[in-house]
Design a protein around this motif. Structure first.
Motif, PDB file in Angstrom:
ATOM      1  N   ASN A 158       2.364   1.749  -3.413  1.00 45.19           N
ATOM      2  CA  ASN A 158       1.357   2.253  -4.354  1.00 45.19           C
ATOM      3  C   ASN A 158       1.086   3.738  -4.136  1.00 45.19           C
ATOM      4  O   ASN A 158       0.973   4.502  -5.096  1.00 45.19           O
ATOM      5  N   THR A 187       0.840  -1.206   0.000  1.00 44.52           N
ATOM      6  CA  THR A 187       0.000   0.000   0.000  1.00 44.52           C
ATOM      7  C   THR A 187       0.872   1.252   0.000  1.00 44.52           C
ATOM      8  O   THR A 187       0.605   2.202  -0.750  1.00 44.52           O
ATOM      9  N   THR A 233       4.122   5.632  -5.362  1.00 48.27           N
ATOM     10  CA  THR A 233       4.146   5.635  -6.829  1.00 48.27           C
ATOM     11  C   THR A 233       3.143   6.645  -7.375  1.00 48.27           C
ATOM     12  O   THR A 233       3.457   7.375  -8.329  1.00 48.27           O
ATOM     13  N   GLN A 234       1.966   6.703  -6.782  1.00 49.35           N
ATOM     14  CA  GLN A 234       0.960   7.664  -7.244  1.00 49.35           C
ATOM     15  C   GLN A 234       1.438   9.096  -7.025  1.00 49.35           C
ATOM     16  O   GLN A 234       1.284   9.945  -7.906  1.00 49.35           O
TER      17      GLN A 234
END
Length: 157
Positions: free
Chosen positions: A75, A72, A78-79
């Motif tokens: 992610n 999580t 990365t976003q």
């Protein structure tokens, strides 16, 4: 006849068979104790094995939870990275556009300055009125807007 042990020789045969029974009972008792001890040892071994298995299962669950948290976090990071990259691309495009406009404006100023050197008080024939309008309100003279971005759609011109 009486022996030194205090047992008569006539009763020796009877005592031997009693002794054999006692010996057999003693061996049976030891065998039962050994069986009970082995069963208890096997039970303890099964309990240790079960506890070890339970500990390993708990460790697996904890590692899966940590793995999910890390995934999580990756992610989310990365976003954020992609958002910063998109914003950076927009800012670079805007900087290039503004640099191009500045260069164009500098060329216009140089051209107008070079054209006005030979004239005294006359109005120049090639756009001094437009140049004055630009100086008073420079944003009205720009024909294209600066590139902007919408959060959902990416680039927008």
């Amino acid at each position: 006849m009486e022996s030194s042990s205090g047992i008569s020789s006539n009763s020796t045969g009877l005592q031997n068979s009693g002794s054999d029974e006692d010996l057999q009972q003693l061996m049976d008792q030891r065998k039962r104790k050994r069986m009970i001890s082995n069963r208890e040892s096997a039970r303890r071994s099964r309990l240790r094995k079960q506890k070890h298995l339970d500990d390993l299962m708990a460790q697996v669950a904890q590692l899966r939870k940590e793995n999910q948290q890390i995934l999580t976090a990756v992610n989310v990071t990365t976003q954020h990275y992609l958002n910063v990259e998109a914003e950076n691309a927009i800012l670079r495009a805007q900087a290039a556009e503004l640099s191009h406009r500045l260069q164009s404006l500098n060329e216009i100023v140089a051209f107008l300055s070079a054209g006005n050197e030979g004239f005294s008080n006359e109005e120049p024939a090639y756009g001094m009125a437009e140049f004055a309008e630009f100086v008073n309100n420079p944003w009205n003279c720009l024909s294209q807007p600066i590139i902007t971005a919408a959060a959902d759609t990416g680039f927008m011109y």
